[in-house]
Design a protein around this motif. Structure first.
Motif, PDB file in Angstrom:
ATOM      1  N   PHE A 155     -19.311 -64.393  18.330  1.00 21.80           N
ATOM      2  CA  PHE A 155     -19.334 -63.775  19.653  1.00 21.80           C
ATOM      3  C   PHE A 155     -20.749 -63.814  20.221  1.00 21.80           C
ATOM      4  O   PHE A 155     -21.544 -62.898  20.009  1.00 21.80           O
ATOM      5  CB  PHE A 155     -18.841 -62.325  19.569  1.00 21.80           C
ATOM      6  CG  PHE A 155     -17.441 -62.211  19.024  1.00 21.80           C
ATOM      7  CD1 PHE A 155     -16.356 -62.533  19.818  1.00 21.80           C
ATOM      8  CD2 PHE A 155     -17.224 -61.808  17.718  1.00 21.80           C
ATOM      9  CE1 PHE A 155     -15.066 -62.441  19.323  1.00 21.80           C
ATOM     10  CE2 PHE A 155     -15.938 -61.713  17.212  1.00 21.80           C
ATOM     11  CZ  PHE A 155     -14.855 -62.033  18.014  1.00 21.80           C
TER      12      PHE A 155
ATOM     13  N   SER B   4     -21.823 -63.291  23.139  1.00 23.46           N
ATOM     14  CA  SER B   4     -22.142 -62.223  24.090  1.00 23.46           C
ATOM     15  C   SER B   4     -22.686 -60.994  23.369  1.00 23.46           C
ATOM     16  O   SER B   4     -23.569 -60.304  23.885  1.00 23.46           O
ATOM     17  CB  SER B   4     -20.911 -61.848  24.907  1.00 23.46           C
ATOM     18  OG  SER B   4     -19.878 -61.387  24.057  1.00 23.46           O
ATOM     19  N   VAL B   5     -22.205 -60.722  22.189  1.00 21.98           N
ATOM     20  CA  VAL B   5     -22.716 -59.599  21.399  1.00 21.98           C
ATOM     21  C   VAL B   5     -24.134 -59.916  20.930  1.00 21.98           C
ATOM     22  O   VAL B   5     -25.011 -59.057  20.932  1.00 21.98           O
ATOM     23  CB  VAL B   5     -21.792 -59.318  20.194  1.00 21.98           C
ATOM     24  CG1 VAL B   5     -22.404 -58.286  19.276  1.00 21.98           C
ATOM     25  CG2 VAL B   5     -20.426 -58.882  20.662  1.00 21.98           C
TER      26      VAL B   5
ATOM     27  N   SER C 242     -26.310 -61.768  22.379  1.00 26.16           N
ATOM     28  CA  SER C 242     -27.304 -61.861  23.444  1.00 26.16           C
ATOM     29  C   SER C 242     -27.846 -60.497  23.860  1.00 26.16           C
ATOM     30  O   SER C 242     -28.925 -60.412  24.434  1.00 26.16           O
ATOM     31  CB  SER C 242     -26.710 -62.578  24.651  1.00 26.16           C
ATOM     32  OG  SER C 242     -25.637 -61.823  25.177  1.00 26.16           O
ATOM     33  N   SER C 243     -27.112 -59.434  23.572  1.00 23.92           N
ATOM     34  CA  SER C 243     -27.620 -58.104  23.918  1.00 23.92           C
ATOM     35  C   SER C 243     -28.721 -57.704  22.937  1.00 23.92           C
ATOM     36  O   SER C 243     -28.772 -58.181  21.807  1.00 23.92           O
ATOM     37  CB  SER C 243     -26.485 -57.084  23.889  1.00 23.92           C
ATOM     38  OG  SER C 243     -26.062 -56.863  22.559  1.00 23.92           O
TER      39      SER C 243
END
Length: 92
Positions: free
Chosen positions: A30, A32-33, A35-36
């Motif tokens: 994932f 998106s996880v 990138s945080s």
């Protein structure tokens, strides 16, 4: 501290390490996880815990194959499960 307590602690330590490897592996699926900031910090922490286990396996595997899939987490989990069995046999 009795030997059964040490055996139980080792058994649970291997259990926690298996779950840490699984969680770290799922996090790579994932982006998106990752990138945080919080996800990246958690991933870096998990890498610090699992890299001493996975790095020797990874370096040994790359001598024989260099495919796109990294099987070192799966092999590390199998090794940890084997070590759990050995701990059960020794401290039972």
């Amino acid at each position: 501290m009795s030997t059964s307590t040490i055996g139980f602690a080792l058994y649970k330590l291997f259990d926690v390490l298996v779950w840490v490897i699984i969680i770290k592996s799922f996090m790579t699926w994932f982006p998106s996880v990752m990138s945080s900031d919080a996800g990246n910090n958690i991933y870096n922490l998990l890498c610090k815990v699992t890299d001493p286990i996975e790095s020797p396996i990874r370096s040994m595997m790359y001598k024989y194959s260099s495919g796109p899939v990294d099987f070192s987490p799966m092999i590390a989990i199998l090794v940890l499960m084997l070590l759990q069995r050995v701990v059960l046999m020794i401290f039972q």
